[in-house]
Design an enzyme around this catalytic site. Structure first.
Site, short mmCIF file in Angstrom:
data_model
loop_
_atom_site.label_atom_id
_atom_site.label_comp_id
_atom_site.label_asym_id
_atom_site.label_seq_id
_atom_site.Cartn_x
_atom_site.Cartn_y
_atom_site.Cartn_z
N SER A 119 0.83 -1.21 0.00
CA SER A 119 0.00 0.00 0.00
C SER A 119 0.86 1.25 0.00
CB SER A 119 -0.91 0.00 1.23
OG SER A 119 -0.13 -0.06 2.41
N HIS A 140 -3.05 -3.60 -5.31
CA HIS A 140 -3.38 -3.18 -3.94
C HIS A 140 -4.85 -3.45 -3.65
CE1 HIS A 140 -3.90 0.29 -0.86
NE2 HIS A 140 -3.65 -0.86 -0.25
N GLU A 152 -6.46 -1.36 -6.65
CA GLU A 152 -5.59 -0.39 -7.34
C GLU A 152 -4.52 -1.20 -8.07
OE1 GLU A 152 -5.28 3.79 -4.93
OE2 GLU A 152 -4.24 2.12 -4.01
N ASN A 190 -5.04 6.10 -0.70
CA ASN A 190 -4.38 6.53 0.54
C ASN A 190 -3.78 7.93 0.42
OD1 ASN A 190 -5.11 4.25 1.94
ND2 ASN A 190 -3.23 3.13 1.46
#
Length: 282
Positions: A119, A140, A152, A190
């Site tokens: 991540s 991800h 992702e 994120n």
């Protein structure tokens, strides 16, 4: 390339979640971890998760048994030889991931695609330590993997179009919705999420509103299922702080400075749900 068997390194929360998503979709899985106990725990977690789906009548007992039969637990990297795709889902530690990727490289064929579930770590940097940089990519997944629709897909500088296309097709075969992202710290989700949590902590520390009212405002005003401060406690305040520090150092932009309250809570050992106290008390 047709992907019928997936190797997964790591039987923890993310690894066993990815294994479940693959097995339910009819794909055979080889899940590797360092000990028999770790592998058994991972398979037990998948079994428990599938039991809950049976109770909710989302799947049948026969579906559950068939999915479990598709998961082979192992402590040997040699068992990865049958896989067309290997996903590394170990702890977020660059040196550990490098060690694992070199072990994968040594046993699987040159045509095999290798992906990392990282991540935060650079896909370009990880690809460079392998002998297959063009067949290396980021996948991800989001926790809990069986429930979350998003993957992702992160292209390193070296990732080929064929690798990207194969992994995109694979993600869709799992019933997921892939989004394609260039390699950069935090990728997309994120990169937006953790600074939002950091800003919520600034709002709290400035006394603009209580934690409860900040979370209620974001839930009711932005349709978020959980408020940013409650989410921070769930993720772990130490994790949020580490991510902000990576952004600050990688981007060199002061907008990523961690909130002093975040630093203070972490220094006090109030890391969120896992310690019983964070922004809230549990």
């Amino acid at each position: 390339m047709s992907i019928t068997t997936v190797g997964i390194i790591g039987a923890g929360t993310m690894g066993n979640g990815i294994a479940q998503a693959c097995a339910v979709s009819g794909i055979h899985v080889v899940m590797v971890d360092i000990s028999d106990a770790a592998v058994a725990k991972g398979i037990a977690n998948v079994s428990g998760s599938l039991d809950r789906l049976v109770k909710k009548e989302k799947i049948t007992t026969a579906d559950k048994d068939a999915a479990l039969a598709r998961i082979q637990g192992s402590t040997s990297y040699d068992d990865l030889k049958s896989a067309q795709l290997v996903i590394e889902a170990a702890t977020e530690n660059f040196d550990l991931k490098v060690k694992i990727l070199k072990q994968i490289d040594a046993v699987v064929g040159p045509e095999v695609i290798v992906a990392s579930n990282t991540s935060s770590i650079s896909i370009t940097k990880l690809a460079a330590v392998t002998t297959r940089a063009d067949r290396f990519i980021g996948m991800h997944f989001f926790n809990p993997v069986p429930m979350m629709a998003l993957v992702e897909i992160i292209r390193g500088l070296q990732t080929s179009d064929a690798t990207h296309a194969a992994v995109q097709t694979m993600a869709r075969a799992l019933g997921k919705t892939p989004i394609t992202v260039k390699n950069a710290p935090g990728f997309v989700v994120n990169r937006i999420l953790v600074p939002m949590i950091n800003e919520a902590l600034f709002v709290l520390s400035e006394g603009l509103a209580t934690a409860e009212d900040i979370d209620a405002g974001m839930k009711l005003g932005c349709n978020q299922p959980i408020g940013p401060l409650a989410l921070a406690d769930m993720i772990g305040l130490d994790v949020c702080l580490a991510v902000m520090e990576v952004y600050l150092s990688e981007y060199g932009d002061s907008k990523y400075r961690p909130c002093p309250l975040l630093k203070e809570l972490v220094a006090a050992g109030r890391l969120g749900r896992k310690t019983g106290q964070g922004v809230y008390t549990y």
